[in-house]
Write an enzyme that holds these catalytic residues in place. Structure first.
Site, short mmCIF file in Angstrom:
data_model
loop_
_atom_site.label_atom_id
_atom_site.label_comp_id
_atom_site.label_asym_id
_atom_site.label_seq_id
_atom_site.Cartn_x
_atom_site.Cartn_y
_atom_site.Cartn_z
N LYS A 183 0.83 -1.22 0.00
CA LYS A 183 0.00 0.00 0.00
C LYS A 183 0.87 1.27 0.00
O LYS A 183 0.65 2.17 -0.80
CB LYS A 183 -0.91 0.05 1.25
CG LYS A 183 -1.87 -1.10 1.40
CD LYS A 183 -2.74 -0.95 2.62
CE LYS A 183 -1.99 -0.96 3.94
NZ LYS A 183 -1.28 -2.21 4.27
N ARG B 127 -9.54 1.47 8.72
CA ARG B 127 -9.06 0.15 9.09
C ARG B 127 -10.06 -0.58 9.98
O ARG B 127 -9.84 -1.72 10.36
CB ARG B 127 -7.77 0.33 9.87
CG ARG B 127 -6.69 -0.65 9.53
CD ARG B 127 -5.49 -0.23 10.30
NE ARG B 127 -4.65 0.61 9.51
CZ ARG B 127 -3.38 0.33 9.23
NH1 ARG B 127 -2.83 -0.75 9.70
NH2 ARG B 127 -2.66 1.14 8.51
N ARG C 46 11.71 -5.58 4.85
CA ARG C 46 11.46 -4.15 4.64
C ARG C 46 12.43 -3.28 5.47
O ARG C 46 12.74 -3.58 6.62
CB ARG C 46 10.03 -3.79 5.04
CG ARG C 46 9.83 -2.27 5.02
CD ARG C 46 8.39 -1.87 5.06
NE ARG C 46 7.71 -2.36 6.24
CZ ARG C 46 6.41 -2.25 6.40
NH1 ARG C 46 5.66 -1.70 5.48
NH2 ARG C 46 5.83 -2.72 7.48
N ARG D 293 11.64 -1.11 10.66
CA ARG D 293 10.58 -0.48 11.47
C ARG D 293 10.42 -1.20 12.80
O ARG D 293 10.56 -2.41 12.86
CB ARG D 293 9.26 -0.54 10.68
CG ARG D 293 8.78 0.81 10.23
CD ARG D 293 7.63 0.74 9.27
NE ARG D 293 6.44 0.10 9.80
CZ ARG D 293 5.27 0.07 9.14
NH1 ARG D 293 5.15 0.66 7.97
NH2 ARG D 293 4.22 -0.54 9.66
N ARG E 198 -0.65 -7.75 13.76
CA ARG E 198 -1.23 -6.83 12.77
C ARG E 198 -2.06 -7.61 11.74
O ARG E 198 -3.14 -7.18 11.35
CB ARG E 198 -0.12 -6.04 12.08
CG ARG E 198 0.33 -4.83 12.90
CD ARG E 198 1.78 -4.48 12.69
NE ARG E 198 2.11 -4.07 11.35
CZ ARG E 198 3.33 -4.24 10.79
NH1 ARG E 198 4.30 -4.81 11.48
NH2 ARG E 198 3.55 -3.85 9.58
P1 AP5 Z 1 4.81 -1.55 1.91
O1 AP5 Z 1 4.42 -0.75 0.72
O2 AP5 Z 1 5.58 -0.88 2.99
O3 AP5 Z 1 3.55 -2.34 2.52
P2 AP5 Z 1 2.21 -1.84 3.18
O4 AP5 Z 1 1.06 -2.50 2.50
O5 AP5 Z 1 2.18 -0.33 3.23
O6 AP5 Z 1 2.30 -2.51 4.60
P3 AP5 Z 1 2.50 -1.92 6.06
O7 AP5 Z 1 3.13 -3.00 6.87
O8 AP5 Z 1 3.21 -0.59 6.03
O9 AP5 Z 1 1.08 -1.71 6.54
P4 AP5 Z 1 0.71 -1.48 8.02
O10 AP5 Z 1 -0.74 -1.36 7.93
O11 AP5 Z 1 1.23 -2.48 8.95
O12 AP5 Z 1 1.51 -0.14 8.39
P5 AP5 Z 1 1.03 1.35 8.61
O13 AP5 Z 1 2.23 2.18 8.54
O14 AP5 Z 1 -0.12 1.70 7.75
O15 AP5 Z 1 5.65 -2.81 1.35
C1 AP5 Z 1 6.22 -3.77 2.25
C2 AP5 Z 1 7.60 -4.23 1.71
O16 AP5 Z 1 7.40 -4.90 0.47
C3 AP5 Z 1 8.58 -3.10 1.41
O17 AP5 Z 1 9.88 -3.53 1.74
C4 AP5 Z 1 8.46 -2.88 -0.09
O18 AP5 Z 1 9.67 -2.38 -0.64
C5 AP5 Z 1 8.16 -4.30 -0.57
N1 AP5 Z 1 7.31 -4.33 -1.76
C6 AP5 Z 1 6.22 -3.55 -2.03
N2 AP5 Z 1 5.68 -3.89 -3.21
C7 AP5 Z 1 6.45 -4.93 -3.70
C8 AP5 Z 1 6.38 -5.73 -4.89
N3 AP5 Z 1 5.44 -5.54 -5.83
N4 AP5 Z 1 7.31 -6.72 -5.04
C9 AP5 Z 1 8.27 -6.93 -4.09
N5 AP5 Z 1 8.39 -6.20 -2.95
C10 AP5 Z 1 7.48 -5.20 -2.76
O19 AP5 Z 1 0.47 1.29 10.11
C11 AP5 Z 1 1.35 1.03 11.19
C12 AP5 Z 1 0.58 1.05 12.50
O20 AP5 Z 1 -0.02 2.37 12.69
C13 AP5 Z 1 -0.60 0.09 12.60
O21 AP5 Z 1 -0.19 -1.22 12.98
C14 AP5 Z 1 -1.43 0.78 13.70
O22 AP5 Z 1 -0.86 0.59 14.98
C15 AP5 Z 1 -1.27 2.26 13.36
N6 AP5 Z 1 -2.33 2.72 12.45
C16 AP5 Z 1 -2.15 3.25 11.21
N7 AP5 Z 1 -3.33 3.56 10.67
C17 AP5 Z 1 -4.27 3.21 11.58
C18 AP5 Z 1 -5.69 3.26 11.58
N8 AP5 Z 1 -6.38 3.71 10.51
N9 AP5 Z 1 -6.35 2.80 12.67
C19 AP5 Z 1 -5.68 2.34 13.75
N10 AP5 Z 1 -4.34 2.26 13.81
C20 AP5 Z 1 -3.64 2.70 12.72
#
Ligand code: AP5
Length: 224
Positions: A17, A93, A130, A162, A173
């Site tokens: 994402k 979410r 990552r 991270r 998660r």
């Molecule tokens: P990446 O693009 O980083 O993946 P992502 O889908 O963004 O996954 P996240 O783990 O960041 O999602 P998340 O929901 O846990 O984190 P967030 O920061 O939103 O890609 C992952 C890896 O794959 C990278 O190394 C990339 O290079 C690689 N990659 C990508 N595409 C590829 C491809 N096609 N081929 C090969 N490799 C590839 O949230 C973090 C925390 O914040 C949550 O756990 C929660 O505590 C809090 N939070 C955030 N939003 C909310 C909300 N709305 N409600 C409540 N808590 C929240």
């Protein structure tokens, strides 16, 4: 000229994402809004909201709805941002967040919700490798590192793992994704705003699929 789309990118952790939301926002000239990035920046700045969010994030728990919704409501108070279009990454979410998003957007609703779909085995490999820039949030992978080892290509910041990419936090998660976030897919399907795009394969191919899906949907809907 077409205005930028108002998009939500859904998908499990590691679906890509963050990676694709950045590319899409550059492609369409819209804002990229990541609640995870916002909370990480607030925690680094040492604000009370950021530090309190960090306690949940580090162990893989969701930040409570009232905090997240407050942050998003503040963002969308900027009407120019809504007019310009946006890609929301990591919000909503929970079902409650999705309902609140509709309320906050009011007369300028979402155009489209894309569910970026990847098998969990692939997501786990991506998360384990990552690495992110601690200053600007640019994402890398151990198999695709920055040009100078662990110095960000974009801003020169330090590239690190991270805090919530530990095995236990990743599993938590993913569990919360199944329980809290999957029901949103049904919610948007009922609104006829949902498309599913395969998130496997090289990033450039996934991006092409996403743009094709967004453009096709907007043409079909006759969006301005
Ligand atoms: P990446 O693009 O980083 O993946 P992502 O889908 O963004 O996954 P996240 O783990 O960041 O999602 P998340 O929901 O846990 O984190 P967030 O920061 O939103 O890609 C992952 C890896 O794959 C990278 O190394 C990339 O290079 C690689 N990659 C990508 N595409 C590829 C491809 N096609 N081929 C090969 N490799 C590839 O949230 C973090 C925390 O914040 C949550 O756990 C929660 O505590 C809090 N939070 C955030 N939003 C909310 C909300 N709305 N409600 C409540 N808590 C929240």
């Amino acid at each position: 000229m077409m205005r930028g789309p108002r998009l939500v990118l859904l998908g499990k952790q590691g679906a890509g994402k963050g990676t694709q939301a950045l590319r899409l926002s550059e492609h369409y000239g819209t804002a990229h809004l990541s609640t995870g990035d916002l909370f990480r920046a607030a925690a680094r700045a040492g604000t009370q909201a950021g530090l309190s969010a960090q306690r949940y994030m580090d162990v893989g728990e969701l930040v409570p709805d009232e905090i997240v919704i407050g942050v998003v409501e503040e963002l969308f108070a900027d009407t120019k941002l809504v007019e310009r279009g946006f890609v929301l990454d990591g919000f909503p979410r929970t079902l409650h967040q999705a309902e609140e998003l509709d309320r906050v957007l009011g007369a300028t609703p979402l155009d489209l919700v894309v569910n970026l779909d990847v098998p969990t085995e692939i997501a786990l490999v991506r998360l384990a490798g990552r690495r992110v820039c601690e200053d600007c949030g640019t994402t890398y992978h151990v198999d695709l590192p920055p040009a100078v080892p662990w110095i960000c290509d974009v801003c020169g910041g330090k590239v690190v793992q991270r805090d919530d990419d530990t095995e236990s936090a990743i599993l938590r998660r993913l569990e919360l994704y199944e329980r809290e976030t999957l029901p949103i897919i049904q919610f948007y399907r009922r609104q006829q705003r949902l498309v599913v795009v395969a998130g496997n394969g090289p990033g450039a191919e996934v991006f092409e699929r996403l743009v094709a899906a967004v453009d096709t949907f907007r043409e079909l809907c006759g969006e301005p």
